[in-house]
Write a protein that holds these residues in place. Structure first.
Motif, PDB file in Angstrom:
ATOM      1  N   UNK A  77       0.844  -1.205   0.000  1.00  0.00           N
ATOM      2  CA  UNK A  77       0.000   0.000   0.000  1.00  0.00           C
ATOM      3  C   UNK A  77       0.877   1.252   0.000  1.00  0.00           C
ATOM      4  N   UNK A  78       0.446   2.286  -0.737  1.00  0.00           N
ATOM      5  CA  UNK A  78       1.085   3.610  -0.743  1.00  0.00           C
ATOM      6  C   UNK A  78      -0.005   4.615  -0.384  1.00  0.00           C
ATOM      7  N   UNK A  79       0.193   5.326   0.713  1.00  0.00           N
ATOM      8  CA  UNK A  79      -0.849   6.201   1.243  1.00  0.00           C
ATOM      9  C   UNK A  79      -0.648   7.685   0.904  1.00  0.00           C
ATOM     10  N   UNK A  80       0.441   8.044   0.231  1.00  0.00           N
ATOM     11  CA  UNK A  80       0.725   9.455  -0.047  1.00  0.00           C
ATOM     12  C   UNK A  80       0.997   9.654  -1.532  1.00  0.00           C
ATOM     13  N   UNK A  81       0.846  10.905  -1.934  1.00  0.00           N
ATOM     14  CA  UNK A  81       1.179  11.290  -3.305  1.00  0.00           C
ATOM     15  C   UNK A  81       2.552  11.954  -3.321  1.00  0.00           C
ATOM     16  N   UNK A  82       3.199  11.884  -4.470  1.00  0.00           N
ATOM     17  CA  UNK A  82       4.515  12.509  -4.618  1.00  0.00           C
ATOM     18  C   UNK A  82       4.432  14.006  -4.340  1.00  0.00           C
ATOM     19  N   UNK A  83       5.372  14.498  -3.530  1.00  0.00           N
ATOM     20  CA  UNK A  83       5.429  15.923  -3.236  1.00  0.00           C
ATOM     21  C   UNK A  83       4.420  16.402  -2.217  1.00  0.00           C
ATOM     22  N   UNK A  84       3.742  15.491  -1.573  1.00  0.00           N
ATOM     23  CA  UNK A  84       2.704  15.865  -0.611  1.00  0.00           C
ATOM     24  C   UNK A  84       3.310  16.338   0.703  1.00  0.00           C
ATOM     25  N   UNK A  85       2.610  17.255   1.369  1.00  0.00           N
ATOM     26  CA  UNK A  85       2.994  17.670   2.711  1.00  0.00           C
ATOM     27  C   UNK A  85       2.353  16.719   3.712  1.00  0.00           C
ATOM     28  N   UNK A  86       3.169  16.186   4.623  1.00  0.00           N
ATOM     29  CA  UNK A  86       2.684  15.181   5.571  1.00  0.00           C
ATOM     30  C   UNK A  86       2.954  15.644   6.999  1.00  0.00           C
ATOM     31  N   UNK A  87       2.273  15.016   7.929  1.00  0.00           N
ATOM     32  CA  UNK A  87       2.439  15.321   9.353  1.00  0.00           C
ATOM     33  C   UNK A  87       3.168  14.180  10.047  1.00  0.00           C
ATOM     34  N   UNK A  88       3.833  14.492  11.123  1.00  0.00           N
ATOM     35  CA  UNK A  88       4.563  13.483  11.888  1.00  0.00           C
ATOM     36  C   UNK A  88       3.596  12.391  12.357  1.00  0.00           C
ATOM     37  N   UNK A  89       3.980  11.133  12.141  1.00  0.00           N
ATOM     38  CA  UNK A  89       3.156  10.008  12.548  1.00  0.00           C
ATOM     39  C   UNK A  89       2.185   9.526  11.480  1.00  0.00           C
ATOM     40  N   UNK A  90       2.090  10.245  10.368  1.00  0.00           N
ATOM     41  CA  UNK A  90       1.152   9.860   9.308  1.00  0.00           C
ATOM     42  C   UNK A  90       1.644   8.614   8.579  1.00  0.00           C
ATOM     43  N   UNK A 178       8.462  10.345  10.176  1.00  0.00           N
ATOM     44  CA  UNK A 178       9.157  10.635  11.437  1.00  0.00           C
ATOM     45  C   UNK A 178       9.121  12.120  11.810  1.00  0.00           C
ATOM     46  N   UNK A 179       8.719  12.958  10.866  1.00  0.00           N
ATOM     47  CA  UNK A 179       8.635  14.398  11.121  1.00  0.00           C
ATOM     48  C   UNK A 179       7.636  15.007  10.147  1.00  0.00           C
ATOM     49  N   UNK A 180       7.228  16.210  10.428  1.00  0.00           N
ATOM     50  CA  UNK A 180       6.323  16.927   9.520  1.00  0.00           C
ATOM     51  C   UNK A 180       7.144  17.617   8.442  1.00  0.00           C
ATOM     52  N   UNK A 181       6.687  17.530   7.213  1.00  0.00           N
ATOM     53  CA  UNK A 181       7.424  18.156   6.132  1.00  0.00           C
ATOM     54  C   UNK A 181       6.857  17.781   4.779  1.00  0.00           C
ATOM     55  N   UNK A 182       7.705  17.887   3.778  1.00  0.00           N
ATOM     56  CA  UNK A 182       7.299  17.598   2.409  1.00  0.00           C
ATOM     57  C   UNK A 182       8.022  16.365   1.916  1.00  0.00           C
ATOM     58  N   UNK A 183       7.257  15.444   1.334  1.00  0.00           N
ATOM     59  CA  UNK A 183       7.833  14.205   0.848  1.00  0.00           C
ATOM     60  C   UNK A 183       8.196  14.345  -0.633  1.00  0.00           C
ATOM     61  N   UNK A 184       9.206  13.601  -1.049  1.00  0.00           N
ATOM     62  CA  UNK A 184       9.657  13.697  -2.430  1.00  0.00           C
ATOM     63  C   UNK A 184       8.914  12.733  -3.348  1.00  0.00           C
TER      64      UNK A 184
END
Length: 377
Positions: A77-90, A178-184
């Motif tokens: 399973x992949x729960x995020x989209x490329x370049x998405x902003x995520x929150x810690x623990x997501x 592990x942290x809030x930020x932007x995923x590649x």
């Protein structure tokens, strides 16, 4: 006749005396000091200098994490989209959990078995201890019961450790932020087989604040260390499109060692980036307050003469006579130059007309046009 000769002698003497006197006067005029040179002067003073040094910089993430698989298996399973902003623990990705869930269930069942054995061993030990106190059984039987109890306790501890490992693997089968930020951009797709510790899945970084790295000369280490201790924002960024970034930054760290090959050391500055305009990997120019900034002695740059790499100015002294003095130059600010050594505030120097001067020449103050006229004469 005598009177005529006497008169003639007097006339001749007068003519000779006049001729000799005229010659001496001409010599005195020739030996007289040359006329004063008309120049423009400047009174040396201190003024506030805001010098800037520019360094090529690279924007870097201050908080960046590589997301790698910690267990083996297929991505389910992949729960995020490329370049998405995520929150810690997501939740971000999931590795096939069925095997790890089965191992966890087995370890949990084994723990329950060992706990049951421990309970039985505790009761046996208590019973045999009471009987031994009444001399109803042999003491050897009590020793056996206590040994069984210790074995049961060790088995429970081992089962608990096995269950903890199984729980860790089960938890790691789901990759969370592990942290809030932007995923590649994700490096794998659903169904990809990943290997623990080696497969890079993605990279996550916190964009605010963000860092900028520059390389400075080892001679400037103490200056930048002072800027770090001051903790004042004073760095500016010029982006590749020549625009100035809206916020200023400050020194975050000076690297631990100088590069022996280049003689430079890395300095990292921190900048606010709440709008996300700065992206890791971008190139920029970092403007840093020059170490000569502040109240400095400045003079017009045109007052400085150079010869064989040495810089001098003409200082006006007593009787309006000039003396050539060597100076040490600092940074240039507009049409002026900072003087680090050689002059004091309040001294008077020649700012225009130096081309007509030499050591000990007498000067008089005049406009630049008058100086030019004198030079032509």
């Amino acid at each position: 006749m005598y009177n005529k000769l006497t008169l003639a002698s007097l006339l001749i003497s007068t003519v000779l005396f006049t001729a000799c006197g005229g010659s001496d006067q001409s010599k005195q005029q020739a030996q007289a000091a040359p006329p004063a040179v008309t120049v423009t002067t400047y009174t040396v003073q201190k003024e506030q200098v805001n010098g800037i040094d520019s360094y090529p910089g690279t924007i870097v993430a201050l908080n960046e994490v590589e997301l790698r698989a910690e267990v083996n298996g297929y991505i389910t399973a992949i729960y995020v989209k490329d370049g998405q902003t995520v929150s810690k623990g997501q939740k971000l990705y999931e590795i096939d959990r069925s095997r790890y869930q089965a191992v966890y269930n087995q370890a949990n069942a084994q723990l329950q078995i060992t706990k049951a054995n421990l309970t039985k061993s505790q009761k046996d030990s208590e019973r045999y201890t009471r009987l031994a106190a009444q001399d109803a059984i042999a003491k050897q039987r009590v020793d056996y019961a206590q040994a069984d109890l210790q074995t049961a306790q060790a088995q429970v501890s081992a089962a608990q450790a096995t269950l903890a490992n199984a729980a860790t693997d089960l938890r790691r089968s789901t990759i969370i932020a592990p942290l809030s930020g932007k995923i590649g951009i994700t490096m794998i797709r659903r169904g990809t087989l990943v290997t623990a510790g080696s497969t890079l899945i993605n990279t996550l970084s916190a964009p605010d604040p963000i860092g900028v790295d520059i390389n400075i000369s080892e001679s400037d280490i103490s200056y930048f260390t002072g800027l770090q201790q001051a903790k004042e924002a004073g760095f500016d960024i010029i982006l590749s499109d020549k625009t100035k970034y809206s916020s200023s930054g400050k020194v975050l760290a000076v690297d631990r060692a100088v590069d022996a090959q280049t003689g430079t050391i890395r300095v990292r500055a921190s900048f606010p980036n709440n709008k996300g305009k700065l992206i890791a990997g971008m190139n920029c120019t970092v403007e840093v307050p020059n170490k000569q900034s502040g109240e400095q002695i400045t003079i017009p740059y045109q007052a400085v003469s150079e010869q064989l790499g040495e810089f001098t100015v003409y200082v006006v002294g007593d009787s309006n006579k000039v003396a050539q003095r060597q100076v040490k130059l600092g940074i240039k600010v507009a049409d002026k130059i900072v003087i680090q050594e050689g002059l004091k505030a309040g001294e008077v120097i020649v700012s225009e007309g130096t081309q007509n001067l030499k050591e000990g020449a007498k000067v008089q103050t005049g406009a630049p046009a008058q100086a030019a006229t004198v030079a032509k004469k």
